[in-house]
Scaffold this motif. Structure first.
Motif, PDB file in Angstrom:
ATOM      1  N   LEU A   5     -12.405  -3.338  -8.093  1.00 35.57           N
ATOM      2  CA  LEU A   5     -11.188  -3.521  -7.295  1.00 35.57           C
ATOM      3  C   LEU A   5     -11.232  -2.601  -6.097  1.00 35.57           C
ATOM      4  O   LEU A   5     -11.517  -1.408  -6.229  1.00 35.57           O
ATOM      5  CB  LEU A   5      -9.941  -3.210  -8.153  1.00 35.57           C
ATOM      6  N   ILE A   7      -8.855  -1.810  -2.745  1.00 35.71           N
ATOM      7  CA  ILE A   7      -7.595  -2.055  -2.034  1.00 35.71           C
ATOM      8  C   ILE A   7      -7.597  -1.235  -0.753  1.00 35.71           C
ATOM      9  O   ILE A   7      -7.899  -0.046  -0.780  1.00 35.71           O
ATOM     10  CB  ILE A   7      -6.395  -1.647  -2.926  1.00 35.71           C
ATOM     11  N   LEU A  10      -2.793  -1.230   1.641  1.00 41.94           N
ATOM     12  CA  LEU A  10      -1.885  -2.247   1.085  1.00 41.94           C
ATOM     13  C   LEU A  10      -0.430  -1.828   1.278  1.00 41.94           C
ATOM     14  O   LEU A  10      -0.028  -0.736   0.888  1.00 41.94           O
ATOM     15  CB  LEU A  10      -2.187  -2.432  -0.412  1.00 41.94           C
ATOM     16  N   THR A  47       1.797  -2.948  -7.035  1.00 43.62           N
ATOM     17  CA  THR A  47       0.352  -2.982  -6.759  1.00 43.62           C
ATOM     18  C   THR A  47      -0.328  -3.995  -7.674  1.00 43.62           C
ATOM     19  O   THR A  47      -1.092  -4.857  -7.224  1.00 43.62           O
ATOM     20  CB  THR A  47      -0.269  -1.577  -6.984  1.00 43.62           C
ATOM     21  N   VAL A  51      -2.258  -7.637  -6.850  1.00 40.10           N
ATOM     22  CA  VAL A  51      -3.645  -7.893  -7.284  1.00 40.10           C
ATOM     23  C   VAL A  51      -3.714  -9.161  -8.157  1.00 40.10           C
ATOM     24  O   VAL A  51      -4.685  -9.908  -8.114  1.00 40.10           O
ATOM     25  CB  VAL A  51      -4.216  -6.667  -8.045  1.00 40.10           C
ATOM     26  N   LYS A  57       1.874  -9.823  -0.744  1.00 41.42           N
ATOM     27  CA  LYS A  57       1.743  -8.553  -0.008  1.00 41.42           C
ATOM     28  C   LYS A  57       2.333  -8.710   1.397  1.00 41.42           C
ATOM     29  O   LYS A  57       2.456  -9.838   1.896  1.00 41.42           O
ATOM     30  CB  LYS A  57       0.273  -8.153   0.062  1.00 41.42           C
ATOM     31  N   VAL A  62      -7.224  -6.881  -0.361  1.00 45.49           N
ATOM     32  CA  VAL A  62      -7.562  -6.678  -1.773  1.00 45.49           C
ATOM     33  C   VAL A  62      -8.842  -7.459  -2.069  1.00 45.49           C
ATOM     34  O   VAL A  62      -8.907  -8.664  -1.799  1.00 45.49           O
ATOM     35  CB  VAL A  62      -6.427  -7.173  -2.710  1.00 45.49           C
TER      36      VAL A  62
END
Lengths: 304, 256
Positions: A5, A7, A10, A47, A51, A57, A62
């Motif tokens: 993952l 990010i 964000l 968050t 995801v 968002k 992401v």
């Protein structure tokens, strides 16, 4: 390097103007067991919601195993399994129907899904309940059902949002064992939890979110190393005297409990020596709070 | 990915089918009872005194209308209540987190609506056989208008489910809009029987075209040209589909 993952910057502003995320940057390596901590309303669930495509968002990027969620959403979704905080299955469907249907949404054929359902329901001790409507299960069983459901398409990244909330101690420990084993077999796990003991026990790396910002992103080891002091509670035999421990900050909490602040390089032998000299018997000893909890409170207080 | 989507569609359709079969007392029995009462009261008792309509007995005339009425109600309420329940129980999230495109979500729910409509349609047709013999003017028109009506009202039900915030919202539209439009759409009478002004107003009621088209398929008599009926239905289907797709894609009422 491809992260499980990744990010970047964000941000999320909810309708009404609430700024839930103020530019989060986060990287979780493949195979990691990562804890995402933060007080209520800090932005953890937002968050995770972004995801897992449950929250839109406002801006930012992401990537899941290199798949950009803006341009390769379906591939990215295939990699993720989600265990949400709240029960979100149909209470009228049977246990097996729930897990088999979910597998179907990920392209797993019914035949294969039935086979996998036996594996995962047996693993979570729900096989005997496979034909029972989900609403008839106990709270702990419902949690285990959600974990089994999330595993049916064998995701590379498992995200658990407060998985052990309301689960009794025995079951919580069983679930920890299960998650550890899953992680050892290669599944990357991200966990949010209120039980800091859980994070300390399971996770290698940790991120702390406070007011929509990531205020800490490090390994559990180096985070705990930041802890300069630990507060120890000593249960002492009541003697009517106030113990004095030179070189340490101590406080008599009540007639039978003494709180002592111990620096990392001090050790606790000297505390016992001094108490023995004063003829005070120590009956038992415990940490005032979990080590991580102490640090967590310190960090979140500092940024408050 | 195509195979994956097909499996997902199959999974969602099976889930939707299981839902209305599981609660068959609520989904399949009521339309059978209602239409049986209509057949007895309007068709048999009152109908005998009405005489012929467009060359058919009144009972024969209302059979297509009653089948269509059941199809409209079943498809609409199946999708609106299923979608809203899933939103309410949050298990719509099972679909939102999975790699299921919006088109598949729409068709999964629509297939559920069509399936329930077909079952209810067959049951109502069987009931009608106790009162009049079945005759079909054109099977292709019957199947086409039946399917288009089921799709159209499934999509309308989906739209209702997307906007609904409470169970009241799911029942308000059928009670205050759908039911009056159905009753005024020619279930029990021919549009040509209305005064000229109301005939013009009726042409703004989409249900008139569905019932008229289906009645043409069964009896061979028609209020509006069949091609026009089909075009109107297709237009409504396309418009509703695009609106639903846009709203789900944007996460209206689904994602914060």
């Amino acid at each position: 390097m491809t992260y499980a993952l990744e990010i970047k910057d964000l941000k999320k502003v909810y309708a009404g103007g609430v700024e839930a995320l103020r530019g989060i940057d986060l990287k979780v390596e493949e195979g990691d067991f990562y804890a995402l901590l933060g007080p209520n309303g800090a932005g953890k669930s937002t968050t995770i919601g972004i995801v897992t495509s449950l929250v839109n968002k406002t801006s930012g990027k992401v990537n899941v195993f290199g798949y950009d969620m803006d341009t390769q959403l379906m591939q990215a979704k295939l990699q993720i399994g989600l265990v949400p905080q709240e029960f979100n299955f149909s209470p009228f469907e049977t246990v097996q129907q729930i897990v088999v249907n979910q597998a179907g949404y990920y392209g797993v054929s019914r035949k294969e899904a039935l086979k996998r359902s036996e594996k995962y329901l047996k693993q979570s001790d729900l096989w005997e309940k496979r034909n029972v409507q989900a609403q008839m299960l106990s709270g702990g069983m419902k949690r285990r059902l959600m974990i089994s459901r999330a595993l049916m398409h064998e995701p590379r990244l498992l995200i658990l949002d407060e998985p052990t909330a309301g689960v009794d101690i025995e079951l919580r420990r069983e679930m920890w064992m299960f998650l550890k084993e899953l992680n050892a077999n290669g599944t990357t796990i991200i966990l949010t939890t209120h039980y800091l003991e859980e994070a300390e026990m399971l996770c290698r790396n940790i991120g702390i979110i406070q007011k929509g910002q990531l205020i800490e992103d490090t390994s559990m080891k180096s985070l705990l190393a930041k802890l300069q002091y630990e507060t120890i509670i000593l249960d002492i035999e009541s003697s009517g005297r106030v113990p004095v421990i030179k070189g340490y900050t101590s406080e008599l909490m009540d007639d039978g409990s003494l709180s002592v602040e111990v620096a990392r390089d001090q050790g606790i032998n000297e505390v016992f020596n001094q108490l023995t000299e004063q003829g005070i018997k120590v009956l038992s000893m415990r940490n005032k709070s979990n080590r991580l909890e102490e640090l967590f409170l310190k960090l979140t207080e500092e940024t408050a | 990915m195509f195979k994956l989507y097909l499996t997902a569609l199959k999974g969602l359709s099976v889930k939707e089918t299981n839902r209305y079969l599981r609660i068959w007392v609520q989904t399949l029995v009521p339309p059978v009872i209602t239409t049986t009462l209509y057949f007895i009261i309007f068709g048999n008792l009152i109908g005998k005194r009405i005489g012929e309509m467009d060359g058919f007995s009144y009972m024969e005339f209302i059979v297509p209308g009653l089948i269509m009425m059941s199809v409209i109600t079943s498809s609409y309420s199946n999708v609106s209540s299923s979608f809203f329940s899933q939103k309410f129980q949050k298990n719509i999230e099972e679909l939102l987190v999975a790699p299921v495109p919006t088109h598949i979500i729409i068709w999964g729910f629509v297939i559920g609506g069509i399936g329930r409509s077909i079952l209810v349609g067959i049951l109502v047709t069987i009931i009608s056989l106790f009162f009049v013999p079945l005759q079909v003017h054109s099977w292709s028109i019957v199947i086409l208008t039946f399917l288009m009506t089921a799709i159209l009202f499934s999509l309308a039900g989906l739209l209702n489910g997307i906007f609904a915030k409470s169970f009241d919202d799911v029942s308000i539209v059928p009670t205050f809009i759908l039911q009056p439009l159905t009753y005024l759409g020619g279930v029990f009478f021919a549009i040509s029987m209305l005064p000229p002004f109301w005939q013009v107003i009726s042409h703004f009621n989409p249900i008139v075209y569905m019932i008229s088209g289906f009645r043409f398929g069964i009896l061979g008599v028609i209020d509006v040209p069949i091609l026009f009926s089909i075009l109107i239905s297709i237009t409504f289907i396309v418009v509703l589909y695009v609106i639903n797709w846009y709203l789900i894609e944007k996460g209206r009422g689904l994602r914060s």
